[in-house]
Design a protein around this motif. Structure first.
Motif, PDB file in Angstrom:
ATOM      1  N   THR A   1       0.850  -1.191   0.000  1.00 37.54           N
ATOM      2  CA  THR A   1       0.000   0.000   0.000  1.00 37.54           C
ATOM      3  C   THR A   1       0.890   1.246   0.000  1.00 37.54           C
ATOM      4  O   THR A   1       2.097   1.152   0.209  1.00 37.54           O
ATOM      5  CB  THR A   1      -0.852   0.034   1.277  1.00 37.54           C
ATOM      6  OG1 THR A   1       0.054   0.076   2.387  1.00 37.54           O
ATOM      7  CG2 THR A   1      -1.733  -1.189   1.392  1.00 37.54           C
ATOM      8  N   LYS A   2       0.247   2.392  -0.210  1.00 37.77           N
ATOM      9  CA  LYS A   2       1.028   3.642  -0.182  1.00 37.77           C
ATOM     10  C   LYS A   2       1.681   3.831   1.175  1.00 37.77           C
ATOM     11  O   LYS A   2       2.795   4.342   1.275  1.00 37.77           O
ATOM     12  CB  LYS A   2       0.110   4.824  -0.480  1.00 37.77           C
ATOM     13  CG  LYS A   2      -0.152   4.987  -1.961  1.00 37.77           C
ATOM     14  CD  LYS A   2      -0.848   6.292  -2.260  1.00 37.77           C
ATOM     15  CE  LYS A   2      -1.099   6.423  -3.765  1.00 37.77           C
ATOM     16  NZ  LYS A   2      -2.150   7.363  -4.084  1.00 37.77           N
ATOM     17  N   GLU A   3       0.969   3.423   2.267  1.00 34.95           N
ATOM     18  CA  GLU A   3       1.537   3.565   3.620  1.00 34.95           C
ATOM     19  C   GLU A   3       2.846   2.800   3.738  1.00 34.95           C
ATOM     20  O   GLU A   3       3.827   3.293   4.283  1.00 34.95           O
ATOM     21  CB  GLU A   3       0.567   3.039   4.695  1.00 34.95           C
ATOM     22  CG  GLU A   3      -0.446   4.036   5.191  1.00 34.95           C
ATOM     23  CD  GLU A   3      -1.553   4.259   4.182  1.00 34.95           C
ATOM     24  OE1 GLU A   3      -1.904   3.287   3.480  1.00 34.95           O
ATOM     25  OE2 GLU A   3      -2.045   5.401   4.075  1.00 34.95           O
ATOM     26  N   ASP A   4       2.847   1.563   3.189  1.00 36.07           N
ATOM     27  CA  ASP A   4       4.071   0.747   3.275  1.00 36.07           C
ATOM     28  C   ASP A   4       5.225   1.475   2.602  1.00 36.07           C
ATOM     29  O   ASP A   4       6.356   1.481   3.088  1.00 36.07           O
ATOM     30  CB  ASP A   4       3.870  -0.607   2.564  1.00 36.07           C
ATOM     31  CG  ASP A   4       2.762  -1.419   3.230  1.00 36.07           C
ATOM     32  OD1 ASP A   4       2.498  -1.156   4.406  1.00 36.07           O
ATOM     33  OD2 ASP A   4       2.167  -2.278   2.552  1.00 36.07           O
TER      34      ASP A   4
ATOM     35  N   MET B   1       6.404   4.315   4.789  1.00 37.03           N
ATOM     36  CA  MET B   1       7.107   3.794   5.960  1.00 37.03           C
ATOM     37  C   MET B   1       8.523   3.392   5.578  1.00 37.03           C
ATOM     38  O   MET B   1       9.489   3.679   6.276  1.00 37.03           O
ATOM     39  CB  MET B   1       6.356   2.592   6.546  1.00 37.03           C
ATOM     40  CG  MET B   1       5.370   3.077   7.577  1.00 37.03           C
ATOM     41  SD  MET B   1       4.145   1.974   8.228  1.00 37.03           S
ATOM     42  CE  MET B   1       4.654   0.363   8.150  1.00 37.03           C
TER      43      MET B   1
ATOM     44  N   GLY C   1       1.899  12.257   3.601  1.00 40.24           N
ATOM     45  CA  GLY C   1       1.398  11.056   4.273  1.00 40.24           C
ATOM     46  C   GLY C   1       2.253  10.650   5.450  1.00 40.24           C
ATOM     47  O   GLY C   1       2.138   9.548   5.981  1.00 40.24           O
TER      48      GLY C   1
ATOM     49  N   ASN D   1       0.580   9.872   9.195  1.00 45.59           N
ATOM     50  CA  ASN D   1      -0.196   8.650   9.422  1.00 45.59           C
ATOM     51  C   ASN D   1       0.686   7.492   9.847  1.00 45.59           C
ATOM     52  O   ASN D   1       0.229   6.569  10.519  1.00 45.59           O
ATOM     53  CB  ASN D   1      -0.944   8.250   8.138  1.00 45.59           C
ATOM     54  CG  ASN D   1      -1.667   9.430   7.553  1.00 45.59           C
ATOM     55  OD1 ASN D   1      -2.030  10.341   8.286  1.00 45.59           O
ATOM     56  ND2 ASN D   1      -1.869   9.445   6.251  1.00 45.59           N
ATOM     57  N   VAL D   2       1.961   7.507   9.426  1.00 46.17           N
ATOM     58  CA  VAL D   2       2.777   6.308   9.674  1.00 46.17           C
ATOM     59  C   VAL D   2       3.976   6.538  10.589  1.00 46.17           C
ATOM     60  O   VAL D   2       4.528   5.584  11.104  1.00 46.17           O
ATOM     61  CB  VAL D   2       3.293   5.729   8.332  1.00 46.17           C
ATOM     62  CG1 VAL D   2       2.138   5.292   7.467  1.00 46.17           C
ATOM     63  CG2 VAL D   2       4.150   6.740   7.603  1.00 46.17           C
TER      64      VAL D   2
END
Length: 1730
Positions: free
Chosen positions: A738-741, A744, A774, A777-778
């Motif tokens: 995902t974009k979060e990964d 991170m 972003g 969020n992470v």
């Protein structure tokens, strides 16, 4: 006036205008605005409103006002106003709130951003489409203004509607006609009255952005011969309004002036100023048309009906005419209007069309209809974007429903892209590609506005697709591909061979456009991905476009290339010889779409849209591959003759601002190639493009070292790209992440380098279309936050569990980041005592479309590459390999083994076709010397140069083992448990061995170090033995100190008295002082007769203690008499030192050398002003402007018997009589027949006349101290500096005020230090910094010694004036009242000047220890009595707090004292104040004075203070002070003790008119204790300050233009900075508001907060200043200068305290000098106009 002629309103209206307007606006040269406004109201506007409303306008509008407001806020921002955006709720970053709406909304508790508006925006409060939540603030919520009236939202009655339908058309038509009127001499016929035409014209000058202020002023002065002031007025008006009449007269003379101005302005700039000659009437009507515009604007805000009628009329096209509607005509004319007219027009659009959604839509349609024309006008216009009608696009295109409507109905995407192509044709070359050589920056900046519009339209993705929307969007996308086609392969470059390029080509424009397009490209890809059908069509269009661009290189014949049994046919192309381009937006867009196909799974239908035979993957990857090879060759320095422009382009290609749509997409393109091509073919293509085919075929030993090095770098770069192609899978679509990964992983790798601040991480992450990274969020999942201290910023540190994610070859690392990260991680593992292997973390699986990529790991060509490199390393052909290369080979091996292990763990062995292990353990060929990779690895461990890689090799060998077991385990289906456990055992045993080995090595290293240290110390001893003489001094030094210590400890055992004054005075502790000069490093003892030693020091005026900031300070001290200090302490002279010692002679040499140096470098600006004696301390670089001579303390002991004998005789009364006789004697002597000018002493009740002139000498005298000539010289020098700086006058060594200034600076500096210790809560003694201690000691001793360099008669005169305050019997003229002097200054003055009474003509005498002990005691007691009286009179009037009456002894004495005072003031002083209250006031009020006195006498006499003063305690401190200063703890007992003597004095003190007027309440006296100054209270939340600033109106200018408000942190005044309106003339110099305020508020030194920029400014004088971080931090512990990041800011108390100390310690000047020395960029800044 119009009522009777209802049938034809228009004609009547125009007649009225024709009659009145020319008369109203007749004087345009210097218009009287108020008068014109009055006449316009009376003659035209008032009657017009009466007709429109049918009643009195004021009453009617009041009614309307109350009947409800619109839900939309609609506030239009001015430049510099603060806007707020909510990161949680805004649909996109252009949705903003004004200050008021924000403060009243739910968003102020969310994550908001603050920014300064550039002007022209619009508050989105009330617009439901702009916010995901909370669209309304409490002010605009329906029902906010009373719900009952809500229904009647100003429904106007029919009659008024009818009237407005009649009035508006005429008014609007008149406005439009007049604004776009082009005739200069004539008016339209309906406005000309039959009277004959007057020959009255104006020469009008218009604003433009090309000419600076100074150009225009110069041109006007030359052309019109006017004064500077007048020219400035004209220019300011032109800048504000956009045009101004600069000359009135006949046509001919105006025409002449016009030519003159044009001629003069052409001299200065490329183009002349825009000047027109207008007839007076034309000018008047145009001015009135604008007045009517603002009148309409006001009406719009009252009622929705007015707005609707207005919009209908503006949009109505005239029947049968070709002309567009009114509003379009105005828009199209916009670029020709002047600034003032544009502002009125835009405000009118905001207040009408944008407040009604229906009409906003219609307006948007008109806007898009003429979009191309408007943008072209804007691009050729020269006004700022804010002033152009095109700037309104953001208001329409960002509304999601409106944007969708415009795409569907008006085809807006296509229109914008076509506009782009139409405005850039001059930059297309013959191949139809862009080429921006010799571009104009200004024009491109204007073109970016069009690109931005595209971004606005795409900012919110549609959720629902209609067929029409799909069709129109695709049409727009294809049109956009045409722009990309012009960019694909633009600005090709060829490698320079032989000669360096002569001129660097322009590269910035192409990269800048690439940056502007980055987000748009991403948004197009996102839009396409929303819909399956659309994505496939877009892909096929994009593929077609790429193919069209790629066909042109097909002419050459194919060549064949063989390597290890595989062949590749390809067209010959060499990056190093053929043209290559870094710009490939088409290929990269295709890569983006391909990844999205893979992510959505739509890739299975691709063959329907792009037939496989047309796909031609080799062609697709060709261009991106060339680009990567170019980067590799640049790294290998093959292109260094191509200059800097290429290096810059490569930098941006990989930089965070561009990489998403450049570098990253090229890697993806190679992954697409690898997934679709045969792996061997793919690798052969790569080898060929990297021009490494020969390097891996047979080794041709070339002797050219450069070529070998080049080849090595290319191999490294190629291996790195192979690692990325196989290993970089963190892209949604390439693998299942995902974009979060992704974010991170980016953060983890950044923090693996070092802990970083929030802003630094944000800068290193790519932003999306909403400027979000972003990160928030992470971040908490991977890092922990560490708060900052008093300076610095907070940082994030990586959590330990994330360290295993570290990949040494992370593709976004730059070379330096890579090596830094590797170093940090290895160091960490070493500290944890683990091996240093850093293998790659297991990567996520490729998604199905990319699963074939891994095959390149185990194909033949890859094995050949790996084997060849390892073989070279093992065979030690050192020039053919590098450690980095081996590292990469090992990394690739690790990746292959990890992949196989992961596959084996997932599925049974027979299904796993990935046979990396098998290939790596097999021989390469049947040749005799062939070996397997595994064998080579075993050998590699023995290569000495690769010691550091040993751990990694071991790790890989273990992995081979593991994979082998996995293969065997699954093939043997027997009990699978045991081999597994054995395997781990095996691993462990090898690990244990490794550990033991490592331990052994560490131990050996330690022993080796010990041995070396032992050798070194032996050598050292030997050296000292041989050079004994040199070292004798150093060895003795400790001994001296010990001796001193012993002496001290002995003396502390004897309890001598710790009393500073009177007969019981303790001995002074005077130790021998040996100081080292910082310039020549020689030591010297400080003695009276030796050469002077000095301390570097800085004297400055200060208002740090003032009690009354509104007092006007005298700027020049020519007439000032500084003997008495007002108790307000308005402005003192502070002396501070940095504590560094020099010989006076050394310092003089140093200073002369500086002067000489300065004279030689005239053009360099100096930080310090040598003319005024300034210099930087040679050691610590503090700013100094003088030196303090170090005068040794003369130790004095008192013989106690003598003291007691004297005590019997010398009472206070007796002592006073002796002084009085002595003074009278002097006055007789000095008079010598002249009129006596010294005070006649009232000889009332003179006791025994036995007292005579010499009695004063009978209590003990001694001869005066003899100072060496150099000390005297320094005494004079320092005293003159104090005089010069403190009074701001020219130096004059003989001036009578020099001694006064000396005492004054001594007293003031002590008061400052006492104040500082009190505010910091430190004890009075023992807690001073070393520099303060040595500075104060030197200052007090200097002040005592300075007397000897002035004529004693002069000192006596001063003494008599000072005593005049204490002893009102002296009849001295102009003696101030008791309430008008600061007693501590008096004390210092009388104590230091008193020895002058011992002066005789023949001998040089001074009082002996006993005499001076009594003198000090009585002088101090007298001053203290006066001070107590001062406190009682001024401060003991406070209303008593509820407290039981306290009947202590102190309270009783206080009560009786008050009775006396009451009697002497004839009842003005009320005696019913309770005694305990008076005592309380006195005790609190006298404390600072006692503390200062203790410091003063301690440094003057050297008597040690009592222990209690070395710690902080309220009660103990008071007692200790009283004992040290020989005072009874009940201070009123002093009055009892000396009552007979003091009674007459008290009577006189109380009878003073000033005292009486204060008691009667007519004047206000200073209350004691004085308040301790601190910087003003600042609000906790920074937005409160911004709020204050937004309400700030400059007191001097009427316009509402936004200023630069600054806040004075000393007094809280808000000033208008950097603006001509607030400049002041001080002594003939123009000073800005801050500089002139600083002269008054801080005596030239001041501290301001620039509110809009969130920076603190320190300034000193007129020429110096510096910026300092503001005390506001965001939640990440960082300051935000310029509000660039816009995070919410909160006050940091510790930092504000630091600023407070900077001020109270008088270090502001020092800080400025330090700052200016480190960043000398500020010299360009004109501080005096701040």
């Amino acid at each position: 006036m119009w009522c009777d002629e209802r049938f034809n309103f228009q004609a009547t209206f125009l007649q009225c205008l024709a009659k009145h307007v020319p008369n109203i606006y007749s004087a345009e040269m210097d218009p009287l605005l108020e008068k014109q406004e009055e006449m316009a109201q009376a003659a035209i506007l008032y009657p017009l409103e009466c007709y429109l409303f049918g009643e009195d306008p004021d009453i009617f509008l009041e009614k309307l006002q109350q009947s409800g407001t619109s839900q939309l806020c609609g506030k239009v921002f001015k430049g510099g106003e603060t806007t707020y955006s909510c990161r949680d709720c805004a649909v996109d970053p252009t949705c903003v709130l004004c200050m008021d709406c924000f403060q009243n909304s739910i968003h102020k508790n969310h994550r908001y951003k603050m920014h300064s508006s550039t002007g022209g925006g619009f508050c989105d409060c009330g617009d439901a489409e702009a916010w995901k939540a909370g669209p309304l603030c409490t002010k605009h919520e329906p029902g906010a203004s009373g719900s009952a009236k809500e229904k009647s939202e100003c429904q106007l009655n029919e009659e008024i509607m009818e009237h407005s339908r009649r009035v508006f058309p005429s008014v609007i038509k008149y406005i439009v006609d007049m604004l776009i009127w082009e005739e200069e001499k004539e008016l339209p016929p309906e406005l000309t009255i039959s009277r004959e035409k007057v020959d009255s014209y104006y020469c009008v000058l218009f604003n433009d952005e090309h000419h600076s202020y100074d150009h225009v002023i110069y041109s006007l002065q030359r052309a019109l011969g006017c004064e500077l002031g007048e020219a400035q007025l004209h220019t300011t008006a032109i800048d504000k309004e956009g045009r101004r009449a600069v000359k009135a007269g006949r046509y001919a003379s105006c025409q002449e002036a016009k030519e003159e101005i044009k001629r003069h302005s052409e001299n200065v700039s490329q183009r002349p100023l825009h000047v027109e000659v207008l007839h007076a009437d034309v000018m008047a009507h145009q001015k009135f048309a604008l007045r009517l515009g603002s009148w309409l604007n006001k009406l719009m805000s009252y009622s929705s009906d007015f707005r609707q009628i207005f919009c209908q009329i503006c949009l109505k096209e005239e029947a049968g005419s070709e002309k567009p509607c009114f509003i379009s005509r105005l828009m199209l004319w916009d670029a020709k209007l002047h600034k003032g007219a544009r502002k009125v027009l835009h405000e009118l659009i905001f207040s009408s069309f944008f407040m009604e959604m229906k009409y906003k839509k219609l307006f948007a349609v008109e806007f898009v209809k003429y979009y191309k024309a408007l943008q072209k006008e804007y691009i050729s216009d020269d006004h700022d974007r804010v002033l152009s009608v095109t700037a309104l696009s953001v208001q329409m295109f960002t509304v999601p429903t409106l944007a969708r409507h415009l795409i569907e109905e008006q085809n807006v995407i296509t229109i914008i892209t076509e506009t782009l192509l139409e405005v850039l044709p001059e930059y297309l070359d013959k191949n139809g590609k862009f080429n921006f050589q010799g571009y104009s920056q200004d024009k491109l900046n204007r073109v970016y506005a069009v690109i931005y519009d595209l971004r606005y339209v795409l900012v919110s993705k549609p959720t629902l697709w209609t067929g029409r929307l799909r069709e129109r969007f695709l049409e727009g996308f294809v049109s956009f591909l045409r722009i990309l086609t012009c960019m694909q392969g633009m600005e090709e470059i060829k490698r320079q061979i032989g000669q360096h390029i002569e001129v660097d080509p322009d590269w910035e424009a192409a990269i800048a456009i690439q940056m502007q397009l980055k987000n748009i490209l991403l948004m197009f890809q996102e839009w396409c991905a929303c819909d399956e059908e659309l994505l496939l069509k877009a892909y096929s269009e994009c593929h077609k476009a790429v193919m069209n661009c790629s066909t042109n290189g097909r002419s050459r014949e194919k060549t064949v290339f063989h390597l290890c049994g595989h062949t590749l046919e390809s067209r010959p192309y060499r990056v190093s010889a053929d043209p290559v381009s870094i710009h490939l937006p088409l290929s990269r867009t295709l890569a983006g779409l391909h990844v999205r196909l893979s992510k959505t799974g739509t890739i299975s239908r691709l063959h329907e849209f792009v037939p496989p035979e047309e796909f031609q993957v080799e062609l697709l990857i060709e261009y991106p591959l060339r680009c990567l090879v170019l980067v590799a060759q640049v790294a290998a320095e093959m292109w260094r003759r191509n200059g800097l422009s290429l290096i810059s382009q490569v930098f941006y290609y990989q930089d965070v601002k561009c990489r998403e749509e450049m570098y990253d997409k090229d890697i993806i393109m190679l992954q697409i190639g690898a997934s679709l091509m045969d792996p061997n073919q793919f690798l052969l293509l790569i080898l060929q493009r990297y021009e490494l085919a020969d390097a891996f075929k047979k080794i041709r030993p070339t002797k050219d070292q450069d070529l070998i090095k080049q080849c090595n770098v290319l191999i490294e770069e190629m291996l790195q790209i192979l690692i990325y192609v196989v290993g970089e899978r963190y892209v949604p679509g390439v693998s299942n992440v995902t974009k979060e990964d992704v974010i991170m992983r980016e953060i983890i790798h950044l923090l693996c380098i070092e802990p970083m601040a929030h802003s630094a991480i944000t800068k290193s992450l790519p932003e999306n279309e909403n400027n979000e990274t972003g990160l928030e969020n992470v971040i908490d999942k991977v890092a922990t936050f560490k708060k900052p201290g008093v300076s610095g910023h907070g940082v994030y540190e990586l959590k330990d569990e994330c360290l295993k994610e570290f990949n040494m070859f992370f593709y976004h690392y730059t070379k330096t980041q890579h090596s830094k990260a590797e170093h940090t991680q290895k160091k960490r593992r070493k500290q944890e005592n683990r091996d240093e292997a850093l293998p790659p973390p297991p990567p996520p699986d490729f998604s199905p479309a990319f699963s074939n990529v891994v095959r390149i790991l185990n194909c033949d060509v890859m094995m050949h590459i790996l084997r060849t490199i390892l073989q070279r390393a093992v065979e030690l052909e050192t020039h053919l390999w590098t450690e980095a290369m081996i590292q990469m080979v090992l990394h690739l091996l690790s990746l292959g083994l990890l992949e196989e292990k992961m596959q084996l763990q997932k599925s049974p062995e027979e299904e796993v076709t990935f046979d990396f292990y098998h290939k790596a353990t097999r021989m390469g060929s049947s040749a005799l010397n062939a070996v397997s990779v595994l064998t080579l690895l075993e050998k590699l461990k023995r290569v000495p140069q690769l010691e550091t890689q040993k751990d990694t090799v071991n790790w890989i060998l273990q992995m081979f083992d593991t994979v082998k077991r996995l293969r065997e385990k699954s093939s043997l289906t027997t009990v699978a448990a045991t081999p597994g456990s054995e395997a781990t055992k095996g691993d462990e045993s090898t690990q244990d061995k490794e550990k033991a080995e490592r331990k052994r090595k560490a131990e050996a290293a330690r022993l080796h170090r010990q041995k070396i240290m032992a050798q070194m110390s032996a050598l050292q001893r030997n050296f000292i033995e041989t050079h004994k003489l040199l070292y004798e001094n150093t060895l003795e030094a400790p001994g001296k100190e010990d001796a001193l210590m012993e002496e001290e400890s002995m003396s502390s055992a004897i309890d001598y008295s710790k009393i500073a004054l009177g007969p019981k005075r303790g001995p002074s502790v005077a130790e021998k002082e040996v100081l080292t000069c910082i310039l020549c490093q020689e030591e010297q003892e400080v003695k009276l007769e030796s050469a002077a030693m000095v301390l570097s020091a800085c004297v400055q005026k200060s208002t740090a203690l003032t009690q009354n900031r509104s007092r006007i300070l005298e700027l020049s001290g020519d007439t000032l008499d500084p003997l008495f200090m007002h108790p307000d302490l308005p402005c003192g002279t502070h002396t501070g030192s940095c504590g560094h010692v020099m010989h006076a002679a050394c310092w003089q040499k140093y200073f002369e050398a500086m002067q000489l140096n300065f004279r030689q470098r005239l053009h360099v600006e100096q930080i310090f002003d040598l003319e005024n004696g300034e210099y930087l301390c040679p050691l610590c670089k503090s700013l100094c402007n003088t030196v303090i001579p170090i005068v040794p303390l003369q130790a004095q002991k008192i013989n106690s018997e003598d003291a007691e004998a004297v005590a019997q005789i010398l009472s206070l009364a007796r002592w006073l009589e002796i002084i009085i006789v002595r003074i009278s004697g002097y006055s007789v002597k000095n008079a010598k027949g002249e009129k006596q000018n010294l005070p006649a002493f009232a000889s009332k009740g003179m006791g025994s006349s036995a007292l005579e002139f010499h009695s004063i000498l009978s209590f003990g005298v001694q001869s005066s101290a003899k100072y060496s000539s150099s000390i005297k010289e320094m005494l004079i020098l320092f005293a003159t500096t104090i005089y010069r700086v403190g009074l701001k006058v020219a130096p004059n060594e003989a001036d009578y005020r020099i001694p006064m200034m000396t005492w004054s600076t001594c007293a003031f500096t002590i008061q400052c230090i006492e104040n500082l210790l009190e505010t910091e809560g430190k004890p009075l003694f023992g807690s001073l910094q070393n520099r303060q201690h040595s500075g104060l000691k030197a200052l007090v001793q200097f002040a005592a010694a300075q007397r000897t360099t002035s004529p004693q008669v002069l000192i006596q005169k001063h003494l008599v004036r000072l005593l005049g305050v204490l002893l009102p019997n002296f009849k001295v003229e102009d003696t101030p009242s008791l309430l008008e002097v600061d007693m501590f200054h008096i004390l210092v003055g009388v104590v230091l000047s008193f020895p002058s009474l011992y002066w005789e003509d023949a001998v040089d005498l001074q009082p002996s220890s006993i005499s001076s002990a009594y003198n000090h005691l009585y002088l101090f007691h007298l001053t203290t009595l006066a001070h107590i009286t001062q406190i009682v009179i001024s401060s003991a009037t406070a209303s008593p707090t509820a407290r039981s009456s306290d009947n202590s002894e102190e309270a009783r004495s206080a009560q009786s004292f008050c009775r006396e005072v009451c009697q002497y003031t004839s009842g003005c002083f009320s005696q019913d104040i309770p005694g305990w209250l008076v005592w309380d006031c006195v005790k609190k009020g006298i404390m600072p004075y006692l503390r200062c006195a203790a410091l003063f006498f301690h440094y003057l006499l050297g008597v040690s203070p009592p222990e209690e003063l070395l710690q902080v305690s309220e009660e103990g401190q008071f007692k200790a002070l009283c004992s040290y200063l020989s005072l009874p703890t009940n201070l009123f007992l002093l009055f009892r003790e000396y009552w007979d003597t003091v009674n007459p004095l008290l009577q006189r003190w109380c009878a003073d008119p000033v005292v009486l007027s204060c008691l009667k309440g007519k004047s206000i006296a200073v209350r004691y204790p004085r308040k301790r100054n601190s910087l003003i209270e600042l609000p906790e939340d920074y937005s409160c300050l911004l709020n204050q600033a937004s309400q700030f109106r400059c007191p001097r200018s009427s316009d509402d233009e936004q200023k630069h408000p600054v806040l004075c942190l000393f007094c809280g005044a808000m000033l208008c900075s950097q603006n001509t309106c607030c400049q002041e003339l001080v002594n003939g110099e123009e000073l800005g508001a801050c500089t002139s305020h600083a002269l008054q508020c801080g005596a030239g030194v001041c501290m301001f907060l620039k509110i809009r920029e969130c920076k603190v400014v320190l300034i000193e004088g007129k020429t110096r200043g510096c910026l300092y971080p503001a005390p506001y931090l965001d939640e990440y512990g960082e300051t935000d200068p310029g509000l660039k990041r816009g995070n919410p800011l909160h006050l940091c108390r510790e930092r504000y305290r630091k600023l407070h100390l900077l001020w109270q310690q008088h270090c502001i000047i020092e800080e400025i000098a330090r700052s200016q020395e480190t960043n000398q960029i500020f010299f360009g800044f004109n501080w005096q106009l701040l």
